[in-house]
Design a protein around this motif. Sequence first.
Motif, PDB file in Angstrom:
ATOM      1  N   ARG A  59       0.845  -1.196   0.000  1.00 63.58           N
ATOM      2  CA  ARG A  59       0.000   0.000   0.000  1.00 63.58           C
ATOM      3  C   ARG A  59       0.882   1.248   0.000  1.00 63.58           C
ATOM      4  O   ARG A  59       2.025   1.229   0.448  1.00 63.58           O
ATOM      5  CB  ARG A  59      -0.914   0.016   1.231  1.00 63.58           C
ATOM      6  N   ARG A  61       1.173   5.154   1.284  1.00 58.77           N
ATOM      7  CA  ARG A  61       0.674   6.123   2.258  1.00 58.77           C
ATOM      8  C   ARG A  61       1.122   7.510   1.851  1.00 58.77           C
ATOM      9  O   ARG A  61       2.320   7.806   1.809  1.00 58.77           O
ATOM     10  CB  ARG A  61       1.179   5.816   3.663  1.00 58.77           C
ATOM     11  N   HIS A  63       2.143  10.845   2.482  1.00 59.97           N
ATOM     12  CA  HIS A  63       2.655  11.521   3.672  1.00 59.97           C
ATOM     13  C   HIS A  63       2.069  12.915   3.847  1.00 59.97           C
ATOM     14  O   HIS A  63       2.117  13.471   4.941  1.00 59.97           O
ATOM     15  CB  HIS A  63       4.186  11.612   3.616  1.00 59.97           C
ATOM     16  N   SER A  66      -0.536  13.402   6.631  1.00 60.88           N
ATOM     17  CA  SER A  66      -0.141  13.461   8.034  1.00 60.88           C
ATOM     18  C   SER A  66      -0.014  14.900   8.518  1.00 60.88           C
ATOM     19  O   SER A  66      -0.112  15.174   9.704  1.00 60.88           O
ATOM     20  CB  SER A  66       1.179  12.730   8.251  1.00 60.88           C
ATOM     21  N   ASN A  98      -4.005   5.968  12.707  1.00 63.02           N
ATOM     22  CA  ASN A  98      -2.902   5.278  13.366  1.00 63.02           C
ATOM     23  C   ASN A  98      -3.130   3.774  13.386  1.00 63.02           C
ATOM     24  O   ASN A  98      -2.198   2.983  13.197  1.00 63.02           O
ATOM     25  CB  ASN A  98      -2.735   5.800  14.789  1.00 63.02           C
ATOM     26  N   TRP A 101      -2.562   2.223   9.782  1.00 59.98           N
ATOM     27  CA  TRP A 101      -1.191   2.128   9.284  1.00 59.98           C
ATOM     28  C   TRP A 101      -0.229   1.544  10.314  1.00 59.98           C
ATOM     29  O   TRP A 101       0.974   1.455  10.045  1.00 59.98           O
ATOM     30  CB  TRP A 101      -0.702   3.515   8.863  1.00 59.98           C
ATOM     31  N   SER A 103       2.125  -0.766  12.390  1.00 62.35           N
ATOM     32  CA  SER A 103       2.889  -1.981  12.084  1.00 62.35           C
ATOM     33  C   SER A 103       2.725  -2.993  13.210  1.00 62.35           C
ATOM     34  O   SER A 103       2.888  -2.657  14.379  1.00 62.35           O
ATOM     35  CB  SER A 103       4.374  -1.653  11.916  1.00 62.35           C
ATOM     36  N   ILE A 135       4.173   0.512   2.289  1.00 65.16           N
ATOM     37  CA  ILE A 135       4.158  -0.455   3.376  1.00 65.16           C
ATOM     38  C   ILE A 135       3.713  -1.799   2.817  1.00 65.16           C
ATOM     39  O   ILE A 135       2.996  -1.869   1.812  1.00 65.16           O
ATOM     40  CB  ILE A 135       3.236  -0.035   4.540  1.00 65.16           C
ATOM     41  N   SER A 137       2.275  -5.824   3.809  1.00 63.24           N
ATOM     42  CA  SER A 137       1.728  -6.793   4.751  1.00 63.24           C
ATOM     43  C   SER A 137       1.933  -8.188   4.180  1.00 63.24           C
ATOM     44  O   SER A 137       1.589  -8.446   3.018  1.00 63.24           O
ATOM     45  CB  SER A 137       0.237  -6.543   5.001  1.00 63.24           C
ATOM     46  N   SER A 204       1.507  -4.178   7.804  1.00 63.30           N
ATOM     47  CA  SER A 204       1.923  -2.781   7.594  1.00 63.30           C
ATOM     48  C   SER A 204       3.385  -2.540   7.955  1.00 63.30           C
ATOM     49  O   SER A 204       3.725  -1.632   8.711  1.00 63.30           O
ATOM     50  CB  SER A 204       1.021  -1.821   8.384  1.00 63.30           C
TER      51      SER A 204
END
Length: 375
Positions: A59, A61, A63, A66, A98, A101, A103, A135, A137, A204
Amino acid sequence: AKWLTLPSSPPLPTGVSTVVQPDTSRQESACVAQSELWTCVATEATGKTLQPDFRFEIRFRNHTTSQLNNTELSPDLSRRSGTVRARSLLQTRDAWANALWASTPSPPSIEDRVFLGNTTDNITAPYEGEETPFILSLLTPISLDVLAKRQSDPYPYPYPTTGGTSNSSSNTNASTSAASSIFKPVKLPNGQPLPEALYPYAQSQPLRLYNREAPNEHYGFYTYFDRTLVVSNISVPDSNSTVPEISLSNSSSAVYVLPMTNGTNISDSGVPAINSTANNLVQPGSFPYKTTVTLDRHGGDAARKGVYCYSLDDEGKVRDNGWWVTEDRAIGGNIANAAQVPGSAGVSVGRRDATERKGIDGGTGGCGCSWQNWK
């Protein structure tokens, strides 16, 4: 899966992809006296052994989103009920983001990545790799339409981090002291051992970019887990007896996923990369890049690392008579900053180097498996 190209990173297909029946490029089991205690094949419930399959989701993300989470409201405006509600919504969104995403397990520390990048993984500086907005998985390889519910805690192992994902440095040397007592077995509610795990599920995990613009440029991540096996007819150390069946754990094993990027697209070899589905389980799978998956015994936490067994009773339940298995982590190579090995009196554990103190058991050697999706 869909390709995503960014100015700062090599293109990468996002979505769910598969690596199916990869070839075994390395298999070393001589670190333990009985080779049955380390294997590079997956075992079905029927007892049939197979080459492993891998399914993972990548995936992206953004930034820039944020930055919105860090916006502070004006003190004057914060008195208004509508703005207070907006602040509450922002906090709710922050918590949701949070969780989305986060981990699981936490990624290894910067110190651990630098140590293994410098001593084990043939990485050029920066040894910890470069941060990317991707990221990954690592998912179960079974067909998604028959996906079984996971156990309540699929990540029971406390992972060796010195500050989690923090970039702060630590002046504390990595401890090389082994555990003094054998670890308690992790069992199912009915007392039977956990199912065999050749590699873990991981959620993640940050993909980092290594060796930018070099011929071996690649993305990668790694994580630690407790590997479990059920093995038959194993000799008990310091005894003339043989146990019919045991539950074996290789605690603090490491799995690495390394997709190459520089001129290594294998789609010309018949891999239907982008038009495939997440259930494409036809060799070599749907992921378009040459990919290596490695399982080994480098790194980890010395106090939580070891190979140990518990015997099973006639009902297949775990007994309480555990014992350590001798492990030679230096066999076939050279270990950097070697940790003590529990139950391994008289076994060479390699060298301890004060200049390489932020991790343990780097370098080369020991048991391991590697699989690759190209010939």
